[in-house]
Structure formats: C-alpha cells, structure tokens
Design an enzyme around this catalytic site. Structure first.
Site, mmCIF file in Angstrom:
data_model
loop_
_atom_site.group_PDB
_atom_site.id
_atom_site.type_symbol
_atom_site.label_atom_id
_atom_site.label_comp_id
_atom_site.label_asym_id
_atom_site.label_seq_id
_atom_site.Cartn_x
_atom_site.Cartn_y
_atom_site.Cartn_z
ATOM 1 N N ASP A 171 0.841 -1.113 0.124
ATOM 2 C CA ASP A 171 -0.141 -0.060 -0.039
ATOM 3 C C ASP A 171 1.000 1.473 0.007
ATOM 4 O O ASP A 171 2.097 1.120 0.183
ATOM 5 C CB ASP A 171 -1.097 -0.165 1.199
ATOM 6 C CG ASP A 171 -0.352 0.110 2.429
ATOM 7 O OD1 ASP A 171 0.993 0.451 2.423
ATOM 8 O OD2 ASP A 171 -1.030 -0.244 3.516
ATOM 9 N N ASP A 213 -8.287 -7.269 0.445
ATOM 10 C CA ASP A 213 -7.712 -7.455 1.485
ATOM 11 C C ASP A 213 -8.115 -6.948 3.067
ATOM 12 O O ASP A 213 -9.180 -6.229 2.961
ATOM 13 C CB ASP A 213 -6.376 -6.651 1.421
ATOM 14 C CG ASP A 213 -6.439 -5.266 1.720
ATOM 15 O OD1 ASP A 213 -6.054 -4.894 2.943
ATOM 16 O OD2 ASP A 213 -7.113 -4.382 1.204
#
Length: 380
Positions: A93, A275
């Site tokens: 991320d 996720d």
C-alpha cells in the site's frame, strides 16, 4: 500503453473470473490478499506457511516498513521478495491510509503530508514521489498510488477538494514510477501501479473521479476510502456506482474490506481483489470462521469440544487439533493458540476465494452466495 496483464475468463452476472499476469506469477481472481504489515503475518505465520494455506498474494505496508527496518535496508537485501523469502506476488500500500489515520499528528499540503512518526515522534514528509521511491526500494509486484483517505463523514466541499488533489498526486505517482522503473539499480523494473478511486459516499464525485483516472492507463484500479465508518448499504451503493466506470480489462481492488459476507456482495458487483487484517486479527483473539459463521473459542462451551475448529477443513489446525485444546492454549497464554487460529482463518478466506472462483466458472455464483449467507446467518 500498459502491457496487457488481465484476462477476463468468465462472467456470471457481474461477477468476474480472471487471471492477472505479474513478474512474480499469475494471480487467479477473485483473490484475497493476506496482510503481512511488516513483511510477516502477525501470529507467527511464515512465508512457508502462507504457501501451505493457499495464499497467492502477500500485502505489506509501506509506511511501517519505511520506519523499520527502513526501505533502503530492504533494497540492500534484494527487495521484499528476497528479504522475506516469498517468490509470489506482493502488493504494497502507499502509506496513505496510515498517514491519514494519524489525524492530529499530520499536515496535508499540495506537495504531500508532514507527520510525526508513531514510534519516536520524529518529523517525516511523504508525498507521491516519496511513496513511489519507498515502494520501488521495497520492490513489490504492485505499488499503490499515494492518495488521501477521506474520513467519513466529510463535507462535499472538502471531498471535492481532496479528490482533485488525489488526482494530481496520481499523475505525479505515475510519472515517478515510470522514472524509477527505468533506473539501472531498480529492484523490480516491471513494478506495476494501481490508482485509487476516492469520493467518500458521494456517488457523483466517485463516478467523475473514476472516469478521470481510467484515462491514465494504469495497471489496475482500487476503490478506496471505504470501511471507514459508512454503512454496508452505503458501501455497496458506492461499488455499484463506480465499477461500471472502471476499465473492464483491468483488475478492480476493494481496499480494506474483509468480512466474508462483504466479499460475496462485492464479487457479485464485479470486484476482483480484496484485503483485510480482519481474519488474522480475529484469529489472534480466538475468533475463528466456520461454515456456520464466526465462533469464539474462549467461550466455556468449547472446554470439552473434541471437534476441529471447522469440520472438513484441511488447514493445519483443523487436521491436527481440537477446539478444546486450542481453547486451553489461549487460556494458558501459549503463542501456539494465536498461530493455529490465524492459520485457520487465512486458510478459510483463501478457500472461500477458491470456491468463489469455481462458482463463477461453473455459472452458479448466485446460488453459492445465497447458500453461504444462509449458512453464516449474519455471523460472518
């Protein structure tokens, strides 16, 4: 033009069955990515374990790895894949979510964000270029664009201003990623970039932003800024609004959304990637997922329960141990308790995604979804 990587193999309603080709292997979608914030799953789960329980993609956190051990150290060790001994895809991320969750500890400006480390309080700056540089040092398969994760609720005026800035940041991310991938000492010269759709719960802002970023020809597109306090109905409404305006030949990633029931609803709406820290976090506290929904192994009723966590499950915990034994381990504060439950929950999620793919392949996803929701009865 970006290289063609995503192939849509089958549609069942809006549910998509696909393949996404990466330098570290082909991802079968829909997919749930297993979250290893600091290049490890919390709960003493190794990269070897992840392979055993069917994990296709590991997700690591840019912000946390930048602070420790430091992305430059990871680069010197040959990148994340080499560092953690994982040869399958890794998504990192951007660090944006963590930076923006610091609230009182940060200042947002056009160039990026100034904030204080949650570890030692030192001042740090992160902008689009810095996020790309850190992720390039990590050498992940997929890098996420640096964006502002807008708090919910936010005023329409603030959301419009924030989304415009996120778009400008995305342009800078793309330019910097192209530059980094051309350098001789780059860990992964084929690192991919996913853009992130924002807009809070304002559907028209979301749609306009989706239309804008789809023109940037990125490797994939994420829907961000959800699971931050909105209702499930609002979340589904946003997905319904956004998905039709994203490219059909690129994967769509719903960030941070992870209840099994949420996953089924989002797959039905055309989402490919998921996720969430939820299965591992739940497992560490003795909350485990089963065919009948989530149960709490700390409950006294499991003290003499000789069954596995979930009948028929092929995970290492269910093949070898009883509910009673694992409950005892928790009561005795043995680390093995957390490990077994995290392994089970991640296996449960990975198997759920495999079953979803089979259902789309077989053209019976709607029936599969209805059956699962009935079995879980609001408990998953």
């Amino acid at each position: 033009m970006t290289k063609k990587r995503y192939t849509l193999l089958k549609k069942d309603g809006k549910a998509r069955r696909g393949e996404f080709v990466t330098p570290h292997g082909t991802i079968q979608t829909p997919i749930f990515m297993n979250v290893g914030t600091l290049a490890a799953i919390k709960g003493a789960v190794s990269s070897m374990d992840l392979k055993e329980i069917g994990c296709q993609v590991e997700l690591s956190n840019t912000y946390h790895l930048h602070l420790r051990p430091g992305d430059k150290i990871v680069k010197q060790m040959g990148g994340l894949h080499n560092f953690m001994n994982w040869d399958r895809p890794i998504l990192t991320d951007s660090g944006g979510f963590q930076v923006f969750s610091l609230a009182g500890m940060r200042k947002i400006k056009e160039e990026g964000v100034y904030f204080n480390s949650h570890i030692d309080g030192r001042k740090i700056f992160m902008g689009p270029e810095e996020s790309m540089q850190i992720q390039s040092n990590l050498g992940s398969t997929i890098a996420m664009a640096f964006d502002e994760c807008i708090p919910n609720p936010s005023t329409r005026e603030y959301v419009e201003k924030s989304v415009a800035r996120t778009t400008r940041w995305l342009e800078r991310c793309k330019k910097e990623m192209d530059r980094l991938n051309s350098l001789d000492d780059t860990v992964n010269k084929e690192q991919m970039l996913f853009g992130i759709n924002q807009g809070g719960v304002y559907e028209d802002i979301r749609i306009e932003h989706a239309k804008t970023i789809r023109e940037m020809d990125l490797d994939g597109y994420a829907i961000g800024g959800l699971a931050v306090g909105e209702t499930h109905e609002e979340m589904y409404r946003v997905i319904d609004a956004v998905v039709p305006h994203l490219p059909e030949d690129k994967p769509i990633y719903l960030m941070g959304v992870g209840l099994p029931s949420n996953i089924l609803e989002a797959v039905e709406r055309g989402v490919d990637f998921f996720d969430c820290v939820l299965p591992a976090r739940n497992g560490r506290h003795g909350h485990v997922f089963t065919k009948e929904g989530k149960i709490n192994l700390m409950n006294a009723k499991f003290e003499l329960d000789a069954r596995p966590i979930d009948e028929g499950c092929q995970c290492p915990a269910c093949k070898n141990y009883t509910r009673a034994y694992i409950r005892h381990l928790f009561k005795a504060k043995e680390m093995l308790a957390m490990r077994l439950c995290v392994l089970h929950n991640l296996y449960f999620y990975n198997k759920l995604m495999e079953d979803i793919r089979d259902a789309i392949d077989g053209g019976y996803f709607a029936e599969f979804k209805a059956k699962k929701l009935e079995e879980w009865n609001g408990r998953a």
